[in-house]
Design an enzyme around this catalytic site. Structure first.
Site, PDB file in Angstrom:
ATOM      1  N   ASP A   1       0.923  -1.047  -0.115  1.00  0.00           N
ATOM      2  CA  ASP A   1       0.053  -0.064  -0.034  1.00  0.00           C
ATOM      3  C   ASP A   1       0.969   1.340   0.107  1.00  0.00           C
ATOM      4  O   ASP A   1       0.453   2.415   0.817  1.00  0.00           O
ATOM      5  CB  ASP A   1      -0.928  -0.040   1.247  1.00  0.00           C
ATOM      6  CG  ASP A   1      -1.873  -1.138   1.294  1.00  0.00           C
ATOM      7  OD1 ASP A   1      -2.265  -1.814   0.327  1.00  0.00           O
ATOM      8  OD2 ASP A   1      -1.920  -1.646   2.548  1.00  0.00           O
TER       9      ASP A   1
ATOM     10  N   GLN B   1       2.151  -5.676  -3.371  1.00  0.00           N
ATOM     11  CA  GLN B   1       2.340  -5.912  -2.037  1.00  0.00           C
ATOM     12  C   GLN B   1       3.685  -5.385  -1.684  1.00  0.00           C
ATOM     13  O   GLN B   1       3.976  -4.151  -2.235  1.00  0.00           O
ATOM     14  CB  GLN B   1       2.421  -7.264  -1.563  1.00  0.00           C
ATOM     15  CG  GLN B   1       1.206  -7.854  -1.720  1.00  0.00           C
ATOM     16  CD  GLN B   1       0.672  -8.680  -3.091  1.00  0.00           C
ATOM     17  OE1 GLN B   1       1.390  -9.006  -3.706  1.00  0.00           O
ATOM     18  NE2 GLN B   1      -0.612  -8.311  -3.336  1.00  0.00           N
TER      19      GLN B   1
ATOM     20  N   ASN C   1      -5.159  -9.744  -4.570  1.00  0.00           N
ATOM     21  CA  ASN C   1      -4.937  -9.129  -3.203  1.00  0.00           C
ATOM     22  C   ASN C   1      -4.269  -7.713  -3.352  1.00  0.00           C
ATOM     23  O   ASN C   1      -4.363  -7.213  -2.373  1.00  0.00           O
ATOM     24  CB  ASN C   1      -4.114 -10.186  -2.381  1.00  0.00           C
ATOM     25  CG  ASN C   1      -2.879 -10.699  -2.978  1.00  0.00           C
ATOM     26  OD1 ASN C   1      -2.656 -10.366  -4.226  1.00  0.00           O
ATOM     27  ND2 ASN C   1      -2.006 -11.330  -2.506  1.00  0.00           N
ATOM     28  N   ALA C   2      -3.928  -7.528  -4.459  1.00  0.00           N
ATOM     29  CA  ALA C   2      -3.278  -6.042  -4.385  1.00  0.00           C
ATOM     30  C   ALA C   2      -4.338  -5.107  -5.049  1.00  0.00           C
ATOM     31  O   ALA C   2      -5.497  -5.707  -5.412  1.00  0.00           O
ATOM     32  CB  ALA C   2      -2.127  -6.209  -5.625  1.00  0.00           C
ATOM     33  N   GLY C   3      -3.962  -3.846  -4.731  1.00  0.00           N
ATOM     34  CA  GLY C   3      -5.236  -3.036  -5.131  1.00  0.00           C
ATOM     35  C   GLY C   3      -4.493  -1.579  -5.582  1.00  0.00           C
ATOM     36  O   GLY C   3      -3.720  -1.074  -4.335  1.00  0.00           O
ATOM     37  N   HIS C   4      -4.590  -1.231  -6.541  1.00  0.00           N
ATOM     38  CA  HIS C   4      -4.092   0.403  -7.016  1.00  0.00           C
ATOM     39  C   HIS C   4      -5.200   1.018  -7.238  1.00  0.00           C
ATOM     40  O   HIS C   4      -6.216   0.625  -8.037  1.00  0.00           O
ATOM     41  CB  HIS C   4      -3.104   0.217  -8.121  1.00  0.00           C
ATOM     42  CG  HIS C   4      -1.950  -0.699  -7.823  1.00  0.00           C
ATOM     43  ND1 HIS C   4      -1.400  -0.993  -6.908  1.00  0.00           N
ATOM     44  CD2 HIS C   4      -1.212  -1.323  -8.725  1.00  0.00           C
ATOM     45  CE1 HIS C   4      -0.270  -1.561  -6.798  1.00  0.00           C
ATOM     46  NE2 HIS C   4      -0.284  -1.994  -8.125  1.00  0.00           N
TER      47      HIS C   4
ATOM     48  N   ARG D   1      -6.190   0.383   8.020  1.00  0.00           N
ATOM     49  CA  ARG D   1      -4.525   0.042   8.251  1.00  0.00           C
ATOM     50  C   ARG D   1      -3.995   0.305   9.282  1.00  0.00           C
ATOM     51  O   ARG D   1      -4.556   1.670   9.804  1.00  0.00           O
ATOM     52  CB  ARG D   1      -3.912   0.717   6.932  1.00  0.00           C
ATOM     53  CG  ARG D   1      -4.296   0.054   5.468  1.00  0.00           C
ATOM     54  CD  ARG D   1      -3.713   0.858   4.511  1.00  0.00           C
ATOM     55  NE  ARG D   1      -4.316   0.445   3.154  1.00  0.00           N
ATOM     56  CZ  ARG D   1      -4.427   1.268   2.102  1.00  0.00           C
ATOM     57  NH1 ARG D   1      -3.992   2.423   2.102  1.00  0.00           N
ATOM     58  NH2 ARG D   1      -5.000   0.591   0.952  1.00  0.00           N
TER      59      ARG D   1
ATOM     60  N   LYS E   1       2.170   2.569  -5.195  1.00  0.00           N
ATOM     61  CA  LYS E   1       3.006   2.182  -6.076  1.00  0.00           C
ATOM     62  C   LYS E   1       1.947   2.539  -7.555  1.00  0.00           C
ATOM     63  O   LYS E   1       2.703   2.953  -8.778  1.00  0.00           O
ATOM     64  CB  LYS E   1       3.381   0.760  -6.141  1.00  0.00           C
ATOM     65  CG  LYS E   1       4.150   0.352  -4.986  1.00  0.00           C
ATOM     66  CD  LYS E   1       4.464  -1.233  -5.174  1.00  0.00           C
ATOM     67  CE  LYS E   1       3.275  -1.994  -4.631  1.00  0.00           C
ATOM     68  NZ  LYS E   1       2.869  -2.010  -3.360  1.00  0.00           N
ATOM     69  N   GLY E   2       0.863   2.259  -7.519  1.00  0.00           N
ATOM     70  CA  GLY E   2      -0.051   2.247  -8.678  1.00  0.00           C
ATOM     71  C   GLY E   2       0.023   3.551  -9.393  1.00  0.00           C
ATOM     72  O   GLY E   2       0.315   3.561 -10.738  1.00  0.00           O
TER      73      GLY E   2
HETATM   74  P1  IMP Z   1      -2.935 -12.810   1.317  1.00  0.00           P
HETATM   75  O1  IMP Z   1      -2.047 -12.148   0.291  1.00  0.00           O
HETATM   76  O2  IMP Z   1      -4.279 -12.420   1.000  1.00  0.00           O
HETATM   77  O3  IMP Z   1      -2.594 -14.166   1.647  1.00  0.00           O
HETATM   78  O4  IMP Z   1      -2.819 -12.049   2.764  1.00  0.00           O
HETATM   79  C1  IMP Z   1      -1.537 -12.092   3.373  1.00  0.00           C
HETATM   80  C2  IMP Z   1      -0.896 -10.759   4.348  1.00  0.00           C
HETATM   81  O5  IMP Z   1      -0.506  -9.804   3.272  1.00  0.00           O
HETATM   82  C3  IMP Z   1      -2.025 -10.032   4.939  1.00  0.00           C
HETATM   83  O6  IMP Z   1      -1.665  -9.508   6.157  1.00  0.00           O
HETATM   84  C4  IMP Z   1      -2.481  -9.168   4.020  1.00  0.00           C
HETATM   85  O7  IMP Z   1      -3.378  -8.106   4.683  1.00  0.00           O
HETATM   86  C5  IMP Z   1      -1.232  -8.730   3.395  1.00  0.00           C
HETATM   87  N1  IMP Z   1      -1.474  -8.207   2.093  1.00  0.00           N
HETATM   88  C6  IMP Z   1      -1.789  -8.821   0.745  1.00  0.00           C
HETATM   89  N2  IMP Z   1      -1.888  -8.144  -0.128  1.00  0.00           N
HETATM   90  C7  IMP Z   1      -1.578  -7.005   0.271  1.00  0.00           C
HETATM   91  C8  IMP Z   1      -1.548  -5.605  -0.546  1.00  0.00           C
HETATM   92  O8  IMP Z   1      -1.570  -5.577  -1.871  1.00  0.00           O
HETATM   93  N3  IMP Z   1      -1.199  -4.519   0.476  1.00  0.00           N
HETATM   94  C9  IMP Z   1      -0.903  -4.422   1.758  1.00  0.00           C
HETATM   95  N4  IMP Z   1      -1.085  -5.874   2.194  1.00  0.00           N
HETATM   96  C10 IMP Z   1      -1.282  -6.962   1.520  1.00  0.00           C
END
Ligand code: IMP
Length: 440
Positions: free
Chosen positions: A23, A232, A48-51, A313, A26-27
């Site tokens: 977070d 990430q 799991n990423a978000g930009h 966060r 970067k995006g």
């Molecule tokens: P997972 O990637 O969903 O398995 O989550 C594993 C850990 O990585 C957790 O603590 C999530 O909150 C964290 N996490 C995964 N992707 C991101 C991201 O893009 N930004 C911040 N934290 C992330």
């Protein structure tokens, strides 16, 4: 094959890596730099990423697709190191095209792994089973999908989009997954329904799937500008992060090699994106965390809520110990310091410069999580730039002297120069200080 991989390399290749716990905004930087890139490649993780990328009055939200897709002449690649949820990918494509009909070219590696509903269910059930030791995952099935990859039973994109092979592979894997689901107290999934739903997705995704290794290699060795987009952050890395509170892939700059099919000598520059403060989502140690009014100020002012999960966060001051480790582990050429404008609410700002471990000073991050958890930060206090409006600043000289001093302090603490500064969410709100450290 253009170029000669054996020759002395000097290539316009750049990795953008999250230097903290993700977070880092970067995006926006990737989007700004993608203007100059022929190829933008994402090498790890999944949705799991978000930009968020803001262009004028349009707000784009990306989870899987590199934000380079907004540039028509850029090729965006989802490389082999990724795990891809087909439904999420198609929704994202549709959403993006609605806001901007003419997008760049998308290519998906036939070696990337596919995320299925059983991965999402297992993610939730495994978290539940961990009880108090839960990781706090994003519930997107990322860990279980990578588990399948390592266990060598995962379904890859090439098989997924092949109507001859997919039904067999799904049948074979679902038998195992349904047993596992039931063992953990979940409901099994029906094969026919899953097959029908996912075959429909596969038909839509098929045109994008190809051998991307060769696309990336030809671009790199052909001397084109290639941008590798990390997802990430460094300390969520499976090997080098704060294990087990990590993701299941390799967000580090080194992941750009493994996750795309190039060697380390093909990477010229690495920019580490660090927020002017620190945030973390989910569980795990965070020495400079401010679980108090200061942290609350940062969260509120910086709108520090997850793009993917909406979770708030954890917030704290910048940690120079973390940044030093990040600089070494990623072999950083320069920093991109983001969200400097958010700190304009404080009279004074603090930076953790070392830790006290059981009373003794140390200036590195211990690998053992229990030991790291015992580290207490030692802070240095710097004068702030309260109420200064940084968003209009376009050069280093435009920044208030105390904000410049803050950047100097980061450089002095880490030995890595600040190459870029971001002072607001818009593309234009970026200060380029050292272009030579970006594209070489
Ligand atoms: P997972 O990637 O969903 O398995 O989550 C594993 C850990 O990585 C957790 O603590 C999530 O909150 C964290 N996490 C995964 N992707 C991101 C991201 O893009 N930004 C911040 N934290 C992330």
């Amino acid at each position: 094959m253009p170029g000669d991989p054996g020759r002395k390399l000097n290539m316009p290749t750049l990795v953008i890596v999250g230097a903290q716990w993700g977070d880092e905004a970067k995006g926006k930087l990737v989007d700004a730099l993608a203007t100059d890139a022929e190829l933008v490649v994402r090498y790890a993780g999944g949705n799991n990423a978000g930009h968020t990328v803001i262009v004028g009055d349009r707000e784009f939200k990306f989870q899987l697709i590199p934000s380079g897709i907004l540039h028509e002449r850029t090729v965006s690649v989802l490389a082999s190191g990724m795990v891809i949820c087909p439904k999420s990918l198609l929704e994202e494509l549709c959403r993006t095209k609605k806001l901007q009909p003419n997008i760049g070219t998308l290519r998906i590696s036939s070696a990337a792994h596919v995320v299925f509903p059983y991965h999402l269910k297992l993610d939730a059930l495994e978290e539940e089973a961990r009880g108090a030791n839960r990781i706090g995952t994003t519930s997107r099935g990322i860990g279980p999908a990578y588990q399948d990859k390592v266990a060598r039973i995962g379904i890859r994109m090439g098989e997924f989009v092949d109507p001859k092979r997919f039904p067999e592979r799904l049948k074979e894997v679902l038998v195992v997954k349904n047993r596992l689901l039931q063992l953990l107290g979940g409901e099994p999934l029906a094969y026919e329904e899953l097959l029908a739903e996912f075959s429909a997705y596969a038909a839509q995704i098929r045109p994008y799937v190809t051998d991307t290794d060769i696309i990336v290699q030809e671009a790199v060795y052909g001397g084109n500008r290639v941008l590798f987009e990390g997802a990430q952050g460094t300390f969520l890395d499976l090997d080098h992060g704060t294990y087990p509170f990590v993701t299941s892939s390799h967000p580090l700059s080194g992941g750009a090699c493994l996750g795309t099919g190039i060697g380390p000598r093909a990477i010229e520059n690495v920019i580490g994106v660090c927020k002017a403060y620190t945030t973390r989502v989910g569980s795990g140690p965070f020495p400079t965390e401010q679980d108090n009014e200061t942290g609350e100020w940062i969260r509120r002012h910086g709108k520090e809520f997850g793009t993917v999960t909406g979770r708030s966060r954890r917030c704290g001051w910048l940690d120079a110990v973390v940044l030093r480790q990040s600089a070494r582990i990623n072999s950083l050429s320069g920093w991109a310091v983001t969200r400097l404008d958010i700190l304009s609410v404080f009279d004074e700002v603090q930076i953790g410069t070392r830790y006290l471990l059981d009373g003794a000073p140390i200036d590195h991050m211990p690998t053992d999580l229990e030991v790291f958890g015992r580290c207490v930060p030692v802070f240095e206090t710097l004068p702030g730039w309260k109420d200064a409006d940084l968003r209009g600043c376009r050069t280093l000289a435009d920044l208030p002297p105390n904000a410049r001093a803050y950047l100097d302090f980061i450089e002095a603490q880490t030995g890595v120069p600040v190459a870029m500064v971001s002072v607001g969410p818009d593309r234009a709100e970026t200060i380029m200080i050292r272009p030579d450290l970006v594209w070489g």
